[in-house]
Design an enzyme around this catalytic site. Structure first.
Site, PDB file in Angstrom:
ATOM      1  N   HIS A  96      -0.638  10.791  -1.816  1.00 58.56           N
ATOM      2  CA  HIS A  96      -1.990  10.396  -1.439  1.00 58.56           C
ATOM      3  C   HIS A  96      -2.948  11.561  -1.256  1.00 58.56           C
ATOM      4  CE1 HIS A  96      -5.215   9.269   1.419  1.00 58.56           C
ATOM      5  NE2 HIS A  96      -5.255   8.169   0.699  1.00 58.56           N
ATOM      6  N   HIS A 117       0.832  -1.203   0.000  1.00 62.11           N
ATOM      7  CA  HIS A 117       0.000   0.000   0.000  1.00 62.11           C
ATOM      8  C   HIS A 117       0.867   1.253   0.000  1.00 62.11           C
ATOM      9  CE1 HIS A 117      -2.945   2.744   2.304  1.00 62.11           C
ATOM     10  NE2 HIS A 117      -3.474   2.560   1.108  1.00 62.11           N
TER      11      HIS A 117
END
Length: 293
Positions: free
Chosen positions: A86, A44
Site C-alpha cells: 500500500h 480490502h
C-alpha cells in the site's frame, strides 16, 4: 443467498488460530451477492483484518471466508517489477529499516525486486505471519487465479511511476488476466488519479475502470466518459450522492456503480447498503457480509 456455517467471531478465531488459510481446491466460487439487495463485498488489501495486508496470506484469508473480490495496491520497483503493497515507503509493513538501515526514506521506488524479496512483510501483524513477503503482482495474480478470485486493482501514486498503466496491462496479459472471461467479470482497475484511469481506458477500453474519490455531482458526467465506477470514501456519501452516480451510464453503456471504502463496522455496512451502494470494501469482509445479507 450465501449461508454461513459459522458466526463472524468463530470464523475470525479459526482464521487467526489455523495453521493454513486455504480451502479445498474444489470449493465453489463465492456468489456475487449474498442477497437480493446485498452489495458485493470486497476484501480490502485481502482480508486485512485477519492477515497482513496485501500479502498472499491476506488473499488466502479472503478465500477461506468465501470472498470472491480482493482489492490490492500496485507499485513499481527501481528495476521495473510491479509489487503489491500500500504505502509508497516500506517502513510501516516491512522490516526495511532494520535490513537496510542506510536507505532512508525507504521508498519502494528506490529498491529492487530482489531487495524487497528479502523483507519480512508479516511479523508486524503477528508472529505467526513472520516471513511473509511482499508479493510481486505476478505472484499475486497467480494466487488469485488458483483461488478463482476476482481483482480490484489500485494503481498507487501513478505520478511516481510514469507508464505504470502500460506495465500493469502487460503483466495482466502475461498472467492470463486479459482474456474475455477475466475482463468481463473478474477485473477492475482503479486509481485516485483521473489521468491514470483515463490512460487505462485508452490502452484497453474493454477493461472496467474505477475512479477513487467523490467528485462533485456536477462533474460526474465528465467522469462517466472514462470510468465505470465511482468509488468514494464512506464518510463522504449519502443516498442522494449514490443515486446521482447511478443515474449515469459509463463508457460501456452500463450505469455507473458505487463501491465505498473502508467500512469495517456492521452498523456502517448496513447504512452503506441502505444508501444503495453496489459494493463495500472492507478489512473484515465476513462482518460486512453478515450485516448486509
Amino acid at each position: 443467498m450465501f449461508v454461513r456455517t459459522a458466526t463472524a467471531s468463530t470464523t475470525a478465531a479459526a482464521l487467526l488460530g489455523a495453521g493454513a488459510l486455504l480451502l479445498p481446491a474444489d470449493r465453489p466460487e463465492a456468489p456475487e451477492r449474498q442477497g437480493q439487495d446485498a452489495p458485493v463485498v470486497v476484501a480490502h488489501r485481502g482480508a486485512s483484518g485477519y492477515a497482513p495486508e496485501n500479502t498472499l496470506a491476506a488473499v488466502d484469508a479472503a478465500d477461506a471466508l468465501g470472498i470472491a473480490w480482493v482489492e490490492n495496491d500496485v507499485h513499481r520497483t527501481r528495476d521495473g517489477v510491479l509489487v503489491v503493497l500500500h504505502d509508497t515507503d516500506l517502513k510501516r509493513t516491512t522490516d526495511a529499516e532494520q535490513v537496510f538501515p542506510d536507505r532512508a526514506p525507504w521508498a519502494v521506488k528506490d529498491f529492487t525486486a530482489a531487495e524487497l524479496a528479502k523483507l519480512d512483510a508479516g511479523s508486524w501483524f503477528g508472529a505467526r505471519f513472520t516471513g511473509a513477503r511482499v508479493p510481486t503482482l505476478t505472484q499475486f495474480l497467480h494466487r488469485m487465479e488458483r483461488n478463482r478470485q476476482k481483482l480490484l486493482l489500485e494503481i498507487k501514486s501513478p505520478a511516481t511511476y510514469p507508464g505504470i498503466e502500460r506495465d500493469i496491462i502487460r503483466v495482466l496479459g502475461r498472467s492470463g488476466w486479459l482474456d474475455r472471461s477475466h475482463v468481463r467479470s473478474r477485473l477492475v482497475i482503479q486509481s485516485f488519479g483521473a489521468d491514470s484511469v483515463k490512460e487505462v481506458h485508452s490502452l484497453r477500453p474493454d477493461i472496467t475502470t474505477g475512479f477513487l474519490g467523490t467528485p462533485a455531482v456536477a462533474d460526474l458526467p465528465s467522469y462517466a466518459a472514462f470510468t465505470d465506477q465511482i468509488n468514494p470514501s464512506y464518510a463522504t456519501i449519502g443516498a442522494d450522492y449514490v443515486a446521482a452516480v447511478q443515474r449515469l451510464k459509463g463508457p460501456h453503456g452500463k450505469r455507473l456503480r458505487v463501491n465505498t471504502w473502508t467500512v469495517n463496522k456492521a452498523a456502517d455496512a448496513v447504512k452503506a447498503r441502505d444508501y444503495g451502494v453496489d459494493g463495500i470494501i472492507t478489512n473484515f469482509p465476513d462482518v460486512v457480509r453478515d450485516a448486509t445479507s
